[in-house]
Design a protein around this motif. Structure first.
Motif, PDB file in Angstrom:
ATOM      1  N   ASP A  69       0.833  -1.211   0.000  1.00 42.57           N
ATOM      2  CA  ASP A  69       0.000   0.000   0.000  1.00 42.57           C
ATOM      3  C   ASP A  69       0.865   1.257   0.000  1.00 42.57           C
ATOM      4  O   ASP A  69       0.500   2.279  -0.591  1.00 42.57           O
ATOM      5  N   THR A  72       3.075   1.512  -3.463  1.00 42.80           N
ATOM      6  CA  THR A  72       2.270   1.925  -4.619  1.00 42.80           C
ATOM      7  C   THR A  72       1.581   3.265  -4.387  1.00 42.80           C
ATOM      8  O   THR A  72       0.732   3.670  -5.179  1.00 42.80           O
ATOM      9  N   ASN A  73       1.944   3.933  -3.276  1.00 48.00           N
ATOM     10  CA  ASN A  73       1.374   5.244  -2.929  1.00 48.00           C
ATOM     11  C   ASN A  73      -0.135   5.202  -2.693  1.00 48.00           C
ATOM     12  O   ASN A  73      -0.808   6.222  -2.813  1.00 48.00           O
ATOM     13  N   LYS A  74      -0.631   4.028  -2.355  1.00 45.71           N
ATOM     14  CA  LYS A  74      -2.050   3.926  -2.008  1.00 45.71           C
ATOM     15  C   LYS A  74      -2.320   4.654  -0.701  1.00 45.71           C
ATOM     16  O   LYS A  74      -3.377   5.243  -0.501  1.00 45.71           O
ATOM     17  N   VAL A  75      -1.349   4.601   0.205  1.00 48.70           N
ATOM     18  CA  VAL A  75      -1.420   5.352   1.456  1.00 48.70           C
ATOM     19  C   VAL A  75      -0.130   6.139   1.625  1.00 48.70           C
ATOM     20  O   VAL A  75       0.922   5.751   1.096  1.00 48.70           O
TER      21      VAL A  75
END
Length: 666
Positions: A69, A72-75
């Protein structure tokens, strides 16, 4: 300030522990290996760590199963909360709390990017736009009226300026610092156009000015409280103090800032700090003996030697006293040892003198004894420094100690907790007293997906998690006299009341009687049967509700214990309620305690319905009522009150109960 609640998230094995309460002096985290106990302590330290502690690292500290997360720069690290703590402001903090902030809690939060955020809880509500919008518009209307026949142009009207400022605001928009500054600037300009003879608008302006700038009160308080946060000091692998220190070598390493072995040097540096000397001073003092000194220099040298000897002796006495409290609690036993710290030229030696006066080096004693000596040296050395305003986080303390010495060391931790709030982890039953189950939090990890959880009640889905508690109680069962009753909360009431009455010389429960919570009324029979099979004395106490009544009248129990050793709460209760439980023996006090400690106010209902069991009154009036919370509230109250705080009837009821139990199990 004192930590009262904590929560850890997104840290190693922890997804979310949930909020868990922290006791005033000492909290015990119990659970099996790999449950996440150490991770909890390490995360807590991040709230306010000593100098030199590594900061959070998303690569190492974010839960590995979720690291994708982040990659992948999801958070974003800046949005990931890791640890939060709620602190209670105490009188000793000497903080002058503004009006309305008397019950507030200071909340500190640390995120994965190592940024700290703070806020207040239970403080006055934030000012929102709806609170001031009408007054703002009325003031704008007033100042836009013509003055001396001079019309205000539409482009410069205060109403239009106000509309520009509040264009995207709604009624619930919080007036934070940025918005408050915009409004304050608008108010200052508007003030120049207020008719000074108009009292209503003058008062409106003053009211708006105070309300808009009220954020400054909270901002200043947050700044003050931020400077009072205790340091969280984490002990995991305690450094050892070595029995022989070469002073010149240590002085050179310190001066060169090259410490070859952290654990070796740290323990030895703490020993010097405890003694009040620097390595260089003692080293130079050891060399001076070889020099030819004249009269005045010789006198000065002798004074220095005497000072050294007195300080070494004082430290030796202090350490010996504390160590023997744990190692040899019976002070009259001949085999009690004496710790001695000796300066000999370039060497500082730590030796142990036995009852015959024979001295042996510290490293020739057992691992447990060496650990205990090192622990006290390091703690005492730091106690007046960075630990003075500190919360101690002890990871598996006393692991090298024998079981019975662990039990004694537990008392030492209690003493430490009186000065420094202490949280420690353990899976040893001897580090959990049978009378300490109320200060235990069970840590377990049912699955990696769910992560580490901290239970606020003494329960867990994994039986291994609560094994130390079961064993702690089991160890306490090894008594000739045993009182078995239904619930854990009953245990807390009986234990606390017995202590209060004993301290006030009202009546004393025989200290040889083990108190055993069975869990339910039906299990009381099971426990009683096992104990009787071992030829132990047993008495049983039941609530006077349907389940307790039925269990108390079972023929096999009556044959086993005889009627003289079977008690019901109604045998001692003097009120008018039916189906009473142990709580009813404290009916009036619990109503007061619930209001003071928990904010549960049932006084009017309880007084108007005296024939109703008090637990029923609470459950009907309090949403999510918990007997567990009520009992814990009583325990906190009991620690600060004596038996005189109970009503006369309550004292009589409990006195009769204790006298009956003592007689049955004499």
């Amino acid at each position: 300030m004192r930590l009262v609640e904590a929560r850890v998230q997104n840290y190693r094995s922890i997804i979310d522990t949930g909020w868990f309460s922290v006791e005033e002096n000492k909290l015990i985290l119990v659970g099996p290996n790999e449950a996440g106990k150490t991770a909890i302590l390490q995360a807590l330290q991040q709230l306010s760590s000593p100098e030199g502690v590594k900061e959070l690292d998303e690569l190492r500290d974010y839960p590995r199963s979720r690291y994708n997360d982040i990659s992948t720069n999801k958070v974003q690290s800046s949005n990931i909360t890791v640890v939060e703590g709620k602190f209670k402001i105490e009188e000793t903090d000497n903080v002058d709390l503004p009006e309305g902030f008397g019950d507030c809690l200071y909340v500190l939060e640390k995120r994965m990017d190592n940024k700290l955020y703070h806020r207040l809880e239970n403080s006055p509500p934030k000012v929102v736009y709806a609170d001031i919008s009408k007054d703002l518009k009325r003031l704008a209307d007033h100042v836009d009226k013509p003055v001396d026949n001079e019309l205000v142009e539409e482009t410069t009207s205060f109403e239009n300026k106000l509309s520009e400022i509040t264009e995207d605001w709604v009624g619930t928009t919080i007036i934070n610092e940025t918005r408050a500054m915009l409004l304050d600037e608008w108010l200052e300009l508007a003030f120049k156009r207020i008719d000074e003879s108009n009292v209503t608008e003058e008062e409106r302006f003053d009211r708006l000015k105070a309300t808009v700038n009220s954020y400054k009160i909270e901002k200043q308080l947050l700044k003050v409280l931020g400077e009072l946060v205790p340091t969280f000091v984490y002990f995991n692998n305690y450094a050892r103090v070595k029995p022989l220190i070469h002073l010149e070598h240590l002085a050179q390493r310190i001066e060169s800032n090259i410490l070859d072995d952290f654990y070796y040097d740290y323990g030895n540096i703490c020993l010097l700090k405890l003694l009040g000397f620097e390595a260089r001073y003692l080293s130079d003092l050891g060399k001076a003996a070889a020099n030819n000194l004249d009269g005045e220099s010789w006198k000065k040298y002798r004074d220095q030697l005497d000072k050294r000897q007195y300080q070494l002796n004082a430290a030796s006495v202090k350490l010996t006293t504390e160590i023997n409290r744990v190692w040899m609690p019976d002070e009259n036993r001949a085999e009690a040892s004496r710790l001695r710290i000796i300066a000999d030229g370039q060497y500082l030696k730590v030796v142990v003198e036995d009852e015959m006066g024979v001295e042996i080096e510290l490293d020739q004693r057992s691992e447990g004894y060496q650990w205990l000596v090192s622990f006290f040296i390091i703690f005492f050395a730091e106690a007046e420094g960075k630990y003075k305003n500190a919360i101690l986080l002890l990871d598996e303390p006393g692991l090298n100690l024998h079981a019975l010495k662990q039990a004694e060391f537990r008392k030492t931790i209690s003493r430490l907790g009186e000065a420094n709030q202490t949280i420690y982890t353990t899976h040893s039953p001897f580090m959990v007293g049978a009378n300490e189950l109320d200060i235990v939090r069970v840590v377990e990890m049912v699955s990696r997906e769910e992560g580490t959880k901290v239970h606020t009640t003494v329960t867990a889905s994994d039986s291994n998690a609560i094994l130390p508690l079961q064993e702690a109680l089991g160890y306490d069962l090894a008594q000739q006299r045993n009182l078995v009753f239904e619930g854990l909360t009953d245990y807390w009431y009986i234990e606390a009341i017995s202590e209060m009455l004993r301290n006030d010389n009202v009546v004393s429960l025989n200290d040889k009687i083990a108190l055993i919570p069975a869990g339910t009324a039906s299990k009381v029979i099971f426990y009683a049967t096992i104990l009787k099979s071992h030829n132990l004395k047993v008495a049983a106490l039941f609530d006077s509700d349907p389940e307790g009544e039925q269990a108390a009248k079972q023929d096999n129990l009556i044959v086993l214990l005889k009627n003289t050793n079977i008690f019901q709460v109604k045998d001692f209760y003097q009120g008018s309620a039916k189906k009473v439980e142990v709580e009813d023996l404290l009916r009036d006090t619990l109503v007061v305690v619930a209001k003071e400690e928990l904010g549960w106010d049932v006084m009017d209902i309880a007084s108007s319905q005296p024939a109703r069991p008090i637990a029923d009154v609470f459950s009907s009036q309090i949403q999510d009522f918990s007997k567990y919370k009520l009992a814990k509230g009583f325990l906190r109250w009991a620690r600060n009150n004596n038996a005189g705080a109970l009503t006369g009837v309550e004292q009589e009821q409990w006195k009769a109960f204790i006298e009956k139990v003592n007689k049955a199990l004499r």
